[in-house]
Scaffold this motif. Sequence first.
Motif, PDB file in Angstrom:
ATOM      1  N   SER A  80       5.543   0.587  14.025  1.00  0.00           N
ATOM      2  CA  SER A  80       5.677  -0.123  12.693  1.00  0.00           C
ATOM      3  C   SER A  80       4.902  -0.041  11.642  1.00  0.00           C
ATOM      4  CB  SER A  80       6.228  -1.622  12.712  1.00  0.00           C
ATOM      5  OG  SER A  80       5.051  -2.078  13.574  1.00  0.00           O
ATOM      6  N   GLU A  81       3.381   0.653  12.197  1.00  0.00           N
ATOM      7  CA  GLU A  81       1.888   0.950  12.292  1.00  0.00           C
ATOM      8  C   GLU A  81       1.467   1.802  11.242  1.00  0.00           C
ATOM      9  OE1 GLU A  81       1.608  -1.920  15.488  1.00  0.00           O
ATOM     10  OE2 GLU A  81       2.404   0.118  14.673  1.00  0.00           O
ATOM     11  N   GLU A  82       2.933   2.698  11.457  1.00  0.00           N
ATOM     12  CA  GLU A  82       3.239   4.361  10.624  1.00  0.00           C
ATOM     13  C   GLU A  82       3.424   4.164   9.230  1.00  0.00           C
ATOM     14  OE1 GLU A  82       2.098   6.984  11.653  1.00  0.00           O
ATOM     15  OE2 GLU A  82       1.205   6.334  13.821  1.00  0.00           O
ATOM     16  N   VAL A  83       4.272   2.399   8.657  1.00  0.00           N
ATOM     17  CA  VAL A  83       4.723   2.501   7.392  1.00  0.00           C
ATOM     18  C   VAL A  83       3.734   2.031   6.516  1.00  0.00           C
ATOM     19  CG1 VAL A  83       6.298   0.453   6.028  1.00  0.00           C
ATOM     20  CG2 VAL A  83       7.010   1.231   9.016  1.00  0.00           C
ATOM     21  N   THR A  84       3.273   2.281   6.134  1.00  0.00           N
ATOM     22  CA  THR A  84       2.029   3.093   5.012  1.00  0.00           C
ATOM     23  C   THR A  84       2.775   3.322   4.115  1.00  0.00           C
ATOM     24  OG1 THR A  84       1.323   5.731   5.469  1.00  0.00           O
ATOM     25  CG2 THR A  84       1.013   3.385   7.212  1.00  0.00           C
ATOM     26  N   PRO A  85       1.871   3.059   2.592  1.00  0.00           N
ATOM     27  CA  PRO A  85       2.023   3.688   1.348  1.00  0.00           C
ATOM     28  C   PRO A  85       2.598   5.043   1.513  1.00  0.00           C
ATOM     29  CG  PRO A  85       0.821   1.741   0.767  1.00  0.00           C
ATOM     30  CD  PRO A  85       1.035   2.527   2.636  1.00  0.00           C
ATOM     31  N   GLN A  86       2.041   5.667   2.104  1.00  0.00           N
ATOM     32  CA  GLN A  86       2.204   7.455   1.507  1.00  0.00           C
ATOM     33  C   GLN A  86       3.015   8.108   2.363  1.00  0.00           C
ATOM     34  OE1 GLN A  86      -1.208   5.675   3.458  1.00  0.00           O
ATOM     35  NE2 GLN A  86      -2.890   5.482   1.628  1.00  0.00           N
ATOM     36  N   ALA A  87       2.882   7.161   3.803  1.00  0.00           N
ATOM     37  CA  ALA A  87       4.702   7.320   4.462  1.00  0.00           C
ATOM     38  C   ALA A  87       5.833   7.322   3.209  1.00  0.00           C
ATOM     39  CB  ALA A  87       4.716   6.701   5.499  1.00  0.00           C
ATOM     40  N   ILE A  88       5.767   6.371   2.800  1.00  0.00           N
ATOM     41  CA  ILE A  88       6.786   6.204   2.353  1.00  0.00           C
ATOM     42  C   ILE A  88       6.762   6.684   0.869  1.00  0.00           C
ATOM     43  CG2 ILE A  88       7.951   4.205   0.900  1.00  0.00           C
ATOM     44  CD1 ILE A  88       6.146   2.102   2.372  1.00  0.00           C
ATOM     45  N   ALA A  89       5.568   7.036   0.087  1.00  0.00           N
ATOM     46  CA  ALA A  89       5.533   8.324  -0.774  1.00  0.00           C
ATOM     47  C   ALA A  89       6.325   9.477  -0.777  1.00  0.00           C
ATOM     48  CB  ALA A  89       4.372   7.847  -1.793  1.00  0.00           C
ATOM     49  N   SER A  90       6.166   9.423   0.817  1.00  0.00           N
ATOM     50  CA  SER A  90       6.248  10.954   0.757  1.00  0.00           C
ATOM     51  C   SER A  90       7.532  11.198   1.028  1.00  0.00           C
ATOM     52  CB  SER A  90       5.555  11.387   2.462  1.00  0.00           C
ATOM     53  OG  SER A  90       5.689  12.764   2.790  1.00  0.00           O
ATOM     54  N   ALA A  91       8.619   9.862   1.945  1.00  0.00           N
ATOM     55  CA  ALA A  91      10.021  10.075   1.934  1.00  0.00           C
ATOM     56  C   ALA A  91      10.100   9.914   0.577  1.00  0.00           C
ATOM     57  CB  ALA A  91      10.082   8.666   3.483  1.00  0.00           C
ATOM     58  N   ALA A  92      10.174   9.146  -0.152  1.00  0.00           N
ATOM     59  CA  ALA A  92      10.738   9.176  -1.413  1.00  0.00           C
ATOM     60  C   ALA A  92      10.568  10.700  -2.506  1.00  0.00           C
ATOM     61  CB  ALA A  92      10.344   8.231  -2.386  1.00  0.00           C
ATOM     62  N   GLU A  93       9.426  11.073  -2.335  1.00  0.00           N
ATOM     63  CA  GLU A  93       9.471  12.300  -3.020  1.00  0.00           C
ATOM     64  C   GLU A  93      10.629  13.954  -1.939  1.00  0.00           C
ATOM     65  OE1 GLU A  93       7.949  13.621  -4.780  1.00  0.00           O
ATOM     66  OE2 GLU A  93       6.986  11.502  -5.794  1.00  0.00           O
ATOM     67  N   ARG A  94      10.861  13.439  -0.589  1.00  0.00           N
ATOM     68  CA  ARG A  94      11.435  14.297   0.133  1.00  0.00           C
ATOM     69  C   ARG A  94      13.065  14.372  -0.253  1.00  0.00           C
ATOM     70  NH1 ARG A  94       8.135  13.748   4.378  1.00  0.00           N
ATOM     71  NH2 ARG A  94      10.097  12.754   5.373  1.00  0.00           N
ATOM     72  N   GLN A  95      13.164  13.611  -0.327  1.00  0.00           N
ATOM     73  CA  GLN A  95      15.205  13.233  -0.891  1.00  0.00           C
ATOM     74  C   GLN A  95      15.533  13.245  -2.521  1.00  0.00           C
ATOM     75  OE1 GLN A  95      15.360   8.652  -1.038  1.00  0.00           O
ATOM     76  NE2 GLN A  95      16.090   8.204   1.449  1.00  0.00           N
ATOM     77  N   LEU A  96      17.205  13.294  -2.526  1.00  0.00           N
ATOM     78  CA  LEU A  96      16.917  14.124  -3.304  1.00  0.00           C
ATOM     79  C   LEU A  96      17.052  12.773  -5.167  1.00  0.00           C
ATOM     80  CD1 LEU A  96      20.750  15.449  -2.614  1.00  0.00           C
ATOM     81  CD2 LEU A  96      17.971  17.093  -3.297  1.00  0.00           C
ATOM     82  N   PRO A  97      16.774  12.675  -6.254  1.00  0.00           N
ATOM     83  CA  PRO A  97      16.556  12.479  -7.414  1.00  0.00           C
ATOM     84  C   PRO A  97      17.984  11.550  -7.119  1.00  0.00           C
ATOM     85  CG  PRO A  97      16.966  14.319  -7.936  1.00  0.00           C
ATOM     86  CD  PRO A  97      16.927  15.158  -6.670  1.00  0.00           C
ATOM     87  N   VAL A  98      17.926  10.476  -7.452  1.00  0.00           N
ATOM     88  CA  VAL A  98      19.008   9.444  -7.985  1.00  0.00           C
ATOM     89  C   VAL A  98      19.642   8.574  -9.455  1.00  0.00           C
ATOM     90  CG1 VAL A  98      19.940   6.777  -7.151  1.00  0.00           C
ATOM     91  CG2 VAL A  98      18.150   7.517  -5.552  1.00  0.00           C
ATOM     92  N   ILE A  99      20.398   9.548  -9.293  1.00  0.00           N
ATOM     93  CA  ILE A  99      20.599   9.023 -11.396  1.00  0.00           C
ATOM     94  C   ILE A  99      20.556   8.030 -11.627  1.00  0.00           C
ATOM     95  CG2 ILE A  99      22.717   8.647 -12.549  1.00  0.00           C
ATOM     96  CD1 ILE A  99      24.472  11.157 -10.620  1.00  0.00           C
ATOM     97  N   GLY A 100      19.683   7.853 -12.628  1.00  0.00           N
ATOM     98  CA  GLY A 100      19.932   5.569 -12.843  1.00  0.00           C
ATOM     99  C   GLY A 100      18.541   5.599 -12.185  1.00  0.00           C
ATOM    100  N   ALA A 101      18.105   6.722 -10.958  1.00  0.00           N
ATOM    101  CA  ALA A 101      16.549   5.666 -10.706  1.00  0.00           C
ATOM    102  C   ALA A 101      15.326   5.250 -11.497  1.00  0.00           C
ATOM    103  CB  ALA A 101      15.956   6.316  -9.217  1.00  0.00           C
TER     104      ALA A 101
END
Length: 375
Positions: free
Chosen positions: A354-375
């Motif tokens: 849980s200590e690894e759940v940081t804004p940077q980690a969240i942003a990095s994970a979101a960037e690596r995902q394919l874009p969501v239609i309507g997001a």
Amino acid sequence: MSGQTWADGAAIEPIEASASLVRANGGAGRVLLRAEHVVKHFPIRGGLLGVTTIGAVRAVDDVSFEVRRGETLGLVGESGCGKTTLGKVILRLIPATSGQVYVDDRPLFDLNATQLKEARRDLQVVFQDPYASLNPRMTVGEIVGEGPLVHGLTDKAKREELVRELLAKVGLNQSHIHRYPHEFSGGQRQRIGIARALALNPEFIVCDEPVSALDVSIQSQVLNLLDDLQQELGLTYLFIAHNLAVVEHISDRVGVMYLGKLVELADVDPLYAAPKHPYTVALLSAVPEPDPRRRKKRLVLKGDVPSPAAPPEGCRFNTRCWLREQLGNPERCETEEPVFRDVGAGHLVACHFSEEVTPQAIASAAERQLPVIGA
């Protein structure tokens, strides 16, 4: 409770609270209800005659939490995570497989039928479906007055007077007392359900998705009604929902369930501002952004929710966890079940990292995902 009155000054009698559950003066903040290691497994039958137990659906699997007097504890999670089952087990509407629930330190699961009937005065429920939860063959007066009748209020005139007061309190016309449920809209039916829950002057109410079946405009009215009643009557709520925006509005603390287990529990503001469990992060990322000018990155979970009849080993979220993938798929997530631990200021999380759940980690994970239609 003795000595308490409704808005018009009429005394609430002769229905009085059970001695063990009397509301304490100045008791706000004290623990009212405590669930300890609650388990509910539904057996899977098989064999030639269908009587052999071949497995179990682990709907609720070792859940512990506390609800303080006067607060609203929200309970969220995907459909099928065990929220409603947990609420029913707490009220003994269905029997628990194991564990215990204490109300004012009194073990609820150990009460006999007579004691349970007495305790039910202080433990009520508002059901999700306002159409299915009201008996179509009974009038509103009979529905709301049934609880007081069962608990000794046999005087018909007094019972009708109490019902009229309750209808006024939830925003319904007192003349509706002789009408049937089919004559009302969904929002009005839910108000009848709330009036029924209030009829014995309870202290603790399980609200099982009470607004999910209602129109959006009516949802806000019912939520405000529940909030007003809580302030006026000193009620304590367990508010079960899947709409995180609604839960944020009404709750003091929020618990997040996944596949039969609590994975996070914290005060509402810290949890929404800085969630510590990767599942909570994904849930919050799916909450719609009301401002169309703001573009929000969503974390879309991969795969389907595993079957509760065969949950994954170790952390139950490991098959869909974006954080585990980001950390290189550590083996610990598959072999060791995480402890539900305090990571600071009463914020409880069941995650090894849980200590690894940081804004940077969240942003990095979101960037690596394919874009969501309507997001």
